[in-house]
Scaffold this active site. Sequence first.
Site, PDB file in Angstrom:
ATOM      1  N   SER A 157      11.300  90.113  48.258  1.00 18.36           N
ATOM      2  CA  SER A 157      11.762  88.862  48.738  1.00 18.36           C
ATOM      3  C   SER A 157      13.061  89.407  49.501  1.00 18.36           C
ATOM      4  CB  SER A 157      12.172  88.175  47.577  1.00 18.36           C
ATOM      5  OG  SER A 157      13.359  87.340  47.722  1.00 18.36           O
ATOM      6  N   LEU A 196      18.453  72.182  42.971  1.00 16.76           N
ATOM      7  CA  LEU A 196      17.325  71.619  44.001  1.00 16.76           C
ATOM      8  C   LEU A 196      16.074  72.195  43.765  1.00 16.76           C
ATOM      9  CD1 LEU A 196      19.846  72.083  47.302  1.00 16.76           C
ATOM     10  CD2 LEU A 196      19.554  70.114  45.568  1.00 16.76           C
ATOM     11  N   GLU A 227       6.294  77.057  33.867  1.00 14.43           N
ATOM     12  CA  GLU A 227       7.657  76.825  33.680  1.00 14.43           C
ATOM     13  C   GLU A 227       7.921  76.450  32.066  1.00 14.43           C
ATOM     14  OE1 GLU A 227      10.105  76.263  36.503  1.00 14.43           O
ATOM     15  OE2 GLU A 227      11.578  76.236  34.887  1.00 14.43           O
ATOM     16  N   ASP A 262      10.089  67.704  38.983  1.00 10.50           N
ATOM     17  CA  ASP A 262      10.126  68.760  40.291  1.00 10.50           C
ATOM     18  C   ASP A 262       9.021  69.151  40.932  1.00 10.50           C
ATOM     19  OD1 ASP A 262      12.867  68.495  39.501  1.00 10.50           O
ATOM     20  OD2 ASP A 262      13.070  70.378  38.422  1.00 10.50           O
ATOM     21  N   TYR A 307      19.746  72.396  28.386  1.00 10.08           N
ATOM     22  CA  TYR A 307      18.454  71.525  28.820  1.00 10.08           C
ATOM     23  C   TYR A 307      17.541  71.264  27.768  1.00 10.08           C
ATOM     24  CZ  TYR A 307      14.602  69.606  31.621  1.00 10.08           C
ATOM     25  OH  TYR A 307      13.582  68.772  32.327  1.00 10.08           O
TER      26      TYR A 307
HETATM   27  C1  GLA Z   1      15.453  69.649  35.921  1.00 14.06           C
HETATM   28  C2  GLA Z   1      14.059  69.430  35.245  1.00 14.06           C
HETATM   29  C3  GLA Z   1      13.175  68.104  35.568  1.00 14.06           C
HETATM   30  C4  GLA Z   1      14.161  67.072  35.094  1.00 14.06           C
HETATM   31  C5  GLA Z   1      15.551  67.160  35.746  1.00 14.06           C
HETATM   32  C6  GLA Z   1      16.569  66.287  35.265  1.00 14.06           C
HETATM   33  O1  GLA Z   1      15.129  69.529  37.247  1.00 14.06           O
HETATM   34  O2  GLA Z   1      13.250  70.586  35.828  1.00 14.06           O
HETATM   35  O3  GLA Z   1      12.020  68.362  35.046  1.00 14.06           O
HETATM   36  O4  GLA Z   1      13.998  66.914  34.080  1.00 14.06           O
HETATM   37  O5  GLA Z   1      16.215  68.461  35.432  1.00 14.06           O
HETATM   38  O6  GLA Z   1      16.048  65.024  35.532  1.00 14.06           O
END
Ligand code: GLA
Length: 389
Positions: free
Chosen positions: A66, A123, A158, A170, A220
Amino acid sequence: MKSHLYTEFNKLYNKEAENAYFSPGRVNLIGEHIDYNGGLVMPCAITFGTYLLVSANNDGVFRFRSLNFEDKPDIPLKNDYDKTDEKWFNYPLGIIEYFLKDGHVLQGLDMLFYGDIPISSGLSSSASIEVVTAFALNDLFDAGYSKLDLVKLSKSVENNFIGVNCGIMDQFAVAFGEKNKALMLNCDTLDYQAVDSNLGDHILAIINTNKPRKLAESKYNERVQECRSALTALKQELDINNLCDIDTATFNKHSHLITDKVIYKRAQHVIEENDRVKLAAVALSNNNLAEFGRLMYASHASLRDLYEVSGKELDAVVEYSKTDANVVGARMTGAGFGGCAIALVKESAFDNFSQNVIAYYTSKIGYAPSVYSSLIGNGVGELSKVGSL
Ligand code: GLA
């Protein structure tokens, strides 16, 4: 810089790169922490992303290189892999493992990755590298997956290989993104519509707080768990599969079932945010940017006070935005705990906005944010198709 990637590949491997792919990152306009609760989200792909140049080899080795990271692992082709600490190559390695376990016969690969998405900025650099690898393997080895399969398998990597219980937003956004469109995605049914993101004379600004995201993954996963507890409590009276199966009025009728104050706040955010996305879709289709902006501010307040995933850095960006008459709305985007905010800013006033938000933020937080104006781009593809280097 990007045409330079072919030269770099050549220098590294002493041969030409046979294939090149790109997957973007994403921003989410509204609908945060909704995807794993089966509701509506509105992300779009951006023009920053991950490039992958690759050639097959006959050595039975996956070579990961990378331009962003120092580690240069050479990993032999076998059936089982383990995650190595928090290393960048876990993402493509997890995808390779998925293909192998699903019965595909792979060859060794010489790979070069380069990303221009700021890392850990919310992002979706991780979804971007997962999806670009999955797309490349599918293409190189004729694995026969559909684009939706690639989204699902990237999410599963993931969740299971990396260990983050993320939803599907995402990976979906970076795979299905379309230039100048926002995706209205129902995360339960996976039905989606690409809607014109007609911002008139406004543009989307991305403000990276540059706050290092510590504990983001564990926090999270904690939120995901809290939502599960809220769902279990509501299921005592309601026949539902997801928190987003009910609207705010129904929630209010049954909210006595949730006795824990923290769990209550989490559920309130999710259910009200889902209702806000429905209103935001109407506002966008009526070109009512003022209403869209109001909903963005309301979303941010809820993420700050009820879901508690903002922080003084993201709040500072939104606080400044509220004082600037050329901004119609702003909010944190993505998981939170640092990362990026977005703002809808009058195009002619962007430079002014940028200078002022940097000054305000720096005086409050002690270091500067980075400000970008973003274009809405296409999803994953072969480079010649999504735009050449
Ligand atoms: C991260 C996760 C997503 C989503 C957002 C919050 O980006 O990867 O799946 O839950 O947070 O909206």
